[in-house]
Write an enzyme that holds these catalytic residues in place. Structure first.
Site, mmCIF file in Angstrom:
data_model
loop_
_atom_site.group_PDB
_atom_site.id
_atom_site.type_symbol
_atom_site.label_atom_id
_atom_site.label_comp_id
_atom_site.label_asym_id
_atom_site.label_seq_id
_atom_site.Cartn_x
_atom_site.Cartn_y
_atom_site.Cartn_z
ATOM 1 N N LYS A 111 0.834 -1.218 0.000
ATOM 2 C CA LYS A 111 0.000 0.000 0.000
ATOM 3 C C LYS A 111 0.864 1.261 0.000
ATOM 4 O O LYS A 111 0.526 2.246 -0.656
ATOM 5 C CB LYS A 111 -0.932 0.022 1.225
ATOM 6 N N LYS A 194 -1.989 -10.513 -9.473
ATOM 7 C CA LYS A 194 -3.280 -11.154 -9.216
ATOM 8 C C LYS A 194 -4.436 -10.306 -9.747
ATOM 9 O O LYS A 194 -4.279 -9.107 -9.987
ATOM 10 C CB LYS A 194 -3.452 -11.386 -7.727
ATOM 11 N N LYS A 197 -9.421 -5.516 -7.593
ATOM 12 C CA LYS A 197 -10.337 -4.418 -7.926
ATOM 13 C C LYS A 197 -9.574 -3.157 -8.302
ATOM 14 O O LYS A 197 -10.045 -2.352 -9.087
ATOM 15 C CB LYS A 197 -11.206 -4.091 -6.705
#
Ligand code: TYM
Length: 330
Positions: A111, A194, A197
């Site tokens: 992040k 992967k 969203k």
């Protein structure tokens, strides 16, 4: 009976990664376990959604949970923010979660890289909130994809630390759980990493995508110019398409394309056409239910209300005991 807890962040529609990583498992799980399925709307605040965006995505995830087959008669389905006891347990667990271990967490490091302008404390303590979600129901089984494995390890650490600190065995250890042998990681269509969203346009196939959109996304997926030697290993982008085919197609179909690849006879156009067809076959009945449920606001609201009551009842028992263990019984 063992307890299952699983959550999905309300940051967008469900994609095939969510479906195969976690959701499909819990449809089967509700036959054999006491199940709590929730929408992690507190967690979604780390990316600062607007109120209307938050409401839309929460509703969509709730609809999609129901559309894939979660039965509110058998399971408890609720919004995280309807259960304030989770926030209270999060506060208690934060007191013995160490900044160093939180900074070392792989998802926190990701992040920091992805959103350097918004490294908020909620991101740092994300695994503590996740542990609170699980421990509030004293769950032992948590259906998740491979990407959540480390968070489960941290949940065990926090549970055990609490038990040691207060010299009891209050919290059981929660483990990541899948009906398959291994935890799954569904790849995206953009040739790396992967399915997710927030991985950018075209990476994810959503359960709500129309056949036309699915076709377009799959056709655009990255490949290479094809193998030139027998039994050559596959580059990551091609391997991703095979991995996707493996989950949606029959074993025979998969083997057919594997053989074609190994013989250098593969035509990526055919592989993509087959993949498109099998994805549509999987998602079409779900999409139909999503569309039906979307028209029924009253029903959706009722399900959320009933679920909140059941989840709060159970959470309240835990929080009462935890407060006593800590010493808040004056
Ligand atoms: P989230 O919302 O990112 O994803 C929800 C579930 O889908 C799985 N998943 C995948 N599995 C395989 N391949 C993929 N490409 C893929 N993408 C997503 C995730 O592993 C997850 O199981 N932190 C959680 C939400 C959460 C939670 C919890 C889960 C909050 N509290 C308590 C379980 C228990 C998350 O971000 O999931």
């Amino acid at each position: 009976m063992e307890t299952v807890v699983s959550g999905i962040r309300s940051t967008g529609n469900l994609h095939l990664g969510n479906y195969y990583g976690a959701v499909k498992n819990f449809v089967e799980m509700q036959q054999n376990y006491r199940c709590f399925f929730f929408i992690a709307d507190y967690h979604s605040l780390t990316t600062h959604p607007t109120p209307s965006n938050l409401q839309d995505t929460v509703k969509q995830v709730l609809i999609e949970y129901l559309a894939v087959g979660i039965d509110p008669e058998k399971s408890t389905i609720y919004l995280q923010s309807h259960v304030p006891q989770i926030a209270e347990l999060y506060l208690f667990l934060n007191m013995n979660a160490y900044v160093g271990e939180l900074q070392r967490c792989a998802s926190f490091k990701d992040k920091i890289r992805a959103q350097p302008d918004n490294v908020n404390a909620g991101l740092l303590t994300y695994p503590v909130l996740m542990a609170a979600d699980i421990l509030i129901h004293k769950a032992t089984k948590v259906p998740v994809g491979k990407d959540q494995e480390q968070h489960l390890e941290m949940a065990r650490t926090f549970a055990n630390r609490f038990n040691r600190m207060y010299k009891n065995n209050y919290f059981p250890e929660p483990y990541a759980f899948s009906f398959d042998k291994n935890l799954i990681k569904i790849p995206g269509l953009d040739g790396n990493g992967k399915m997710g969203k927030s991985e950018g346009e075209g990476n994810a196939l959503f359960l709500s995508d129309t056949p036309e959109i699915i076709r377009k996304k799959v056709m655009k997926a990255v490949t290479d110019s094809g193998p030139t030697e027998l039994n050559q290993s596959k580059p990551p982008s091609v391997q991703n398409l095979f991995d996707l085919l493996k989950v949606v197609a029959s074993e025979d179909t998969y083997q057919h394309f594997e053989e074609q690849y190994n013989l250098c006879q593969i035509r990526y156009g055919d592989l993509k056409k087959q993949l498109t067809e099998d994805v549509i076959k999987t998602t079409a009945p779900i999409r139909e239910k999503i569309n039906d449920l979307s028209k029924n606001n009253d029903y959706i609201r009722k399900i959320a209300r009933i679920g909140a009551e059941k989840a709060r009842d159970n959470a309240q028992k835990t929080i009462k005991e935890v407060r006593e263990i800590i010493g808040f019984n004056y």
